[in-house]
Design a protein around this motif. Structure first.
Motif, PDB file in Angstrom:
ATOM      1  N   CYS A 252       0.825  -1.208   0.000  1.00  0.00           N
ATOM      2  CA  CYS A 252       0.000   0.000   0.000  1.00  0.00           C
ATOM      3  C   CYS A 252       0.858   1.257   0.000  1.00  0.00           C
ATOM      4  CB  CYS A 252      -0.921   0.005   1.221  1.00  0.00           C
ATOM      5  SG  CYS A 252      -2.307  -1.139   1.127  1.00  0.00           S
ATOM      6  N   TYR A 327      -5.613   3.385   4.420  1.00  0.00           N
ATOM      7  CA  TYR A 327      -6.242   4.713   4.376  1.00  0.00           C
ATOM      8  C   TYR A 327      -5.373   5.694   3.590  1.00  0.00           C
ATOM      9  CZ  TYR A 327      -9.194   2.870   8.147  1.00  0.00           C
ATOM     10  OH  TYR A 327     -10.045   2.113   8.905  1.00  0.00           O
ATOM     11  N   GLU A 330      -5.528   4.865  -0.252  1.00  0.00           N
ATOM     12  CA  GLU A 330      -6.830   5.214  -0.816  1.00  0.00           C
ATOM     13  C   GLU A 330      -6.926   6.731  -1.036  1.00  0.00           C
ATOM     14  OE1 GLU A 330      -9.739   3.498   1.794  1.00  0.00           O
ATOM     15  OE2 GLU A 330      -9.687   1.550   0.772  1.00  0.00           O
ATOM     16  N   HIS A 334      -6.807   8.353  -4.875  1.00  0.00           N
ATOM     17  CA  HIS A 334      -7.966   9.176  -5.239  1.00  0.00           C
ATOM     18  C   HIS A 334      -7.504  10.546  -5.739  1.00  0.00           C
ATOM     19  CE1 HIS A 334     -12.004  10.993  -4.856  1.00  0.00           C
ATOM     20  NE2 HIS A 334     -11.341  12.048  -4.412  1.00  0.00           N
ATOM     21  N   TYR A 355      -5.784   2.910  -8.777  1.00  0.00           N
ATOM     22  CA  TYR A 355      -7.031   3.297  -8.104  1.00  0.00           C
ATOM     23  C   TYR A 355      -7.952   2.089  -7.944  1.00  0.00           C
ATOM     24  CZ  TYR A 355     -11.358   5.943  -7.249  1.00  0.00           C
ATOM     25  OH  TYR A 355     -12.517   6.448  -6.710  1.00  0.00           O
ATOM     26  N   ARG A 356      -8.034   1.265  -8.989  1.00  0.00           N
ATOM     27  CA  ARG A 356      -8.871   0.054  -8.909  1.00  0.00           C
ATOM     28  C   ARG A 356      -8.222  -1.040  -8.072  1.00  0.00           C
ATOM     29  NH1 ARG A 356      -8.635  -2.394 -13.187  1.00  0.00           N
ATOM     30  NH2 ARG A 356      -7.403  -1.029 -14.539  1.00  0.00           N
ATOM     31  N   ASP A 357      -6.917  -1.214  -8.271  1.00  0.00           N
ATOM     32  CA  ASP A 357      -6.236  -2.332  -7.625  1.00  0.00           C
ATOM     33  C   ASP A 357      -6.178  -2.208  -6.108  1.00  0.00           C
ATOM     34  OD1 ASP A 357      -5.776  -3.550 -10.044  1.00  0.00           O
ATOM     35  OD2 ASP A 357      -3.640  -3.073 -10.143  1.00  0.00           O
ATOM     36  N   ARG A 359      -8.229  -1.068  -4.046  1.00  0.00           N
ATOM     37  CA  ARG A 359      -9.489  -1.194  -3.300  1.00  0.00           C
ATOM     38  C   ARG A 359      -9.559  -2.504  -2.521  1.00  0.00           C
ATOM     39  NH1 ARG A 359     -12.237  -1.033  -0.118  1.00  0.00           N
ATOM     40  NH2 ARG A 359     -14.348  -0.286   0.183  1.00  0.00           N
ATOM     41  N   VAL A 360      -8.886  -3.531  -3.007  1.00  0.00           N
ATOM     42  CA  VAL A 360      -8.923  -4.830  -2.342  1.00  0.00           C
ATOM     43  C   VAL A 360      -8.088  -4.854  -1.072  1.00  0.00           C
ATOM     44  CG1 VAL A 360      -6.920  -5.891  -3.485  1.00  0.00           C
ATOM     45  CG2 VAL A 360      -8.864  -7.317  -2.814  1.00  0.00           C
ATOM     46  N   THR A 367     -10.214  -7.426   6.893  1.00  0.00           N
ATOM     47  CA  THR A 367     -10.803  -6.152   6.497  1.00  0.00           C
ATOM     48  C   THR A 367     -10.413  -5.027   7.456  1.00  0.00           C
ATOM     49  OG1 THR A 367     -12.804  -6.506   7.814  1.00  0.00           O
ATOM     50  CG2 THR A 367     -12.806  -7.364   5.553  1.00  0.00           C
TER      51      THR A 367
END
Length: 381
Positions: A252, A327, A330, A334, A355-357, A359-360, A367
């Motif tokens: 991340c 966080y 993300e 964005h 951006y898509r990747d 999200r997981v 979680t």
């Protein structure tokens, strides 16, 4: 033997250079093709094995070498070089399929599965998550019943990374009573009768990583493929959770850094109304906040990872590190898309994929909500 700090730094620098070279030689020119096909070629695993990348964090005696921090260093540098996290998820799916097998498996299982996988000759997957089960591992329903010198497995798994291409799956199945004390782990060959890939799943991101739904109908597995002790599977799985979460946290922060670098380059070169975007105060402040969140998250994650590698109990900090990193990335991804404007919405733009990747990341490995529950319990709530 503990290496001096300077030697460790030199080794990590050499690993980072190796990772960047591998990315440029084997990955970057093929990303679009792999995203369209929805999977990686087996040749990539062989190339990574030959380069010594697949064995990082595994014992020397099995063809591995280095530490988990070395593996995290490679992940970080590959992402900084432009490698998608989806490629890493599938290429390194053995890092979640093998740990229990390495620590608790027999020498025969090591010979048949671990060594060939670290060489890039086999692909392994972890069969844990079930339809309707999600993060509740203790509630899994796949069953394994002893029948002579075999176990018969019935059930299903979903969201299995590398499940379409895997040669074997490390499968969690219930062998005892309900709850976490009745779970065992087995190695199941993909060509075993009754085992099928029932569906290749389509996802929002990680497009180059094949993800499968698996079915087990009267799958007969030799008792020798049981990993460790019967009903000891839950403890085995929990042993690798901290490593998995920290690795995701490193990914991340690396993606956040990559998005930040790409956006800085973009706002310097993109001109509107006769001036570069970087001349606008609102843009500079956005970039400053992106940099702040990236740097703070990265420092905390690596500090926690270093303490974990030294043997400290940092369960609380690991949960905090994962959420902090999620966080941060993300937010940064964005803003990266926003500052790229219309181009940020295009598939040809790298920040769109990130951006898509990412999200997981707040879902896999536990979680955000599970992480907060871990933190709450650890601080006495």
């Amino acid at each position: 033997m503990n290496l001096p700090v300077d030697d460790v730094a030199a080794d990590r620098k050499a690993l980072a250079e190796l990772a960047e070279q591998f990315a440029r030689r084997e990955v970057l020119d093929n990303i679009d093709e792999w995203e369209r096909s929805g999977e990686l070629p087996r040749s990539l695993h062989k190339a990574a094995g030959a380069a010594g990348l697949l064995g990082l964090g595994f014992p020397d005696a099995l063809g591995g070498g280095g530490t988990q921090l070395d593996l995290m260093t490679v992940f970080e540098q590959m992402i900084h070089s432009g490698v998608p996290t989806g490629v890493l998820a599938s290429l390194f799916s053995h890092t979640i399929a093998l740990p229990s097998l390495v620590k608790h498996g027999s020498e025969d299982l090591h010979r048949r599965y671990v060594i060939p996988t670290l060489e890039g000759e086999m692909i392994g997957a972890l069969g844990l998550t079930e339809p309707g089960g999600g993060s509740d591992v203790a509630a899994l329903r796949t069953k394994a019943v002893r029948d002579g010198d075999h176990y018969v497995i019935n059930g299903s798994k979903t969201f299995i990374t590398s499940g379409v291409r895997a040669d074997f799956v490390t499968v969690a199945a219930r062998t005892g009573a309900s709850g976490n004390k009745g779970i065992s782990l087995f190695v199941v060959d993909a060509d075993t009768p009754g085992f099928t890939v029932s569906r290749k799943l389509e996802k929002m991101g990680w497009l180059s990583s094949d993800t499968a739904e698996l079915s087990f109908v009267d799958v007969r597995v030799p008792a020798s493929n049981l990993i460790g002790q019967e009903n000891g599977g839950f403890r085995q799985l929990m042993e690798q959770l901290q490593s998995e979460r920290l690795t995701m946290a490193v990914e991340c922060t690396a993606v956040a850094r990559r998005c930040l670098d790409l956006t800085i380059e973009w706002v310097r070169n993109r001109h509107t109304f006769g001036e570069p975007l970087s001349s606008r105060q609102v843009v500079r402040h956005k970039i400053a906040e992106m940099a702040r969140q990236t740097d703070v998250a990265s420092n905390y994650v690596w500090s926690t990872a270093t303490r974990w590698a030294a043997g400290e109990d940092v369960s609380t900090e690991v949960a905090m590190a994962k959420n902090t990193a999620v966080y941060a990335v993300e937010y940064v991804a964005h803003e990266a898309v926003q500052l790229h404007g219309g181009m940020g919405f295009m598939r040809e733009c790298e920040v769109e994929r990130h951006y898509r990747d990412i999200r997981v990341m707040g879902i896999g490995g536990g979680t955000n909500e599970i992480m907060n529950d871990v933190i709450a319990k650890r601080i006495g709530l």
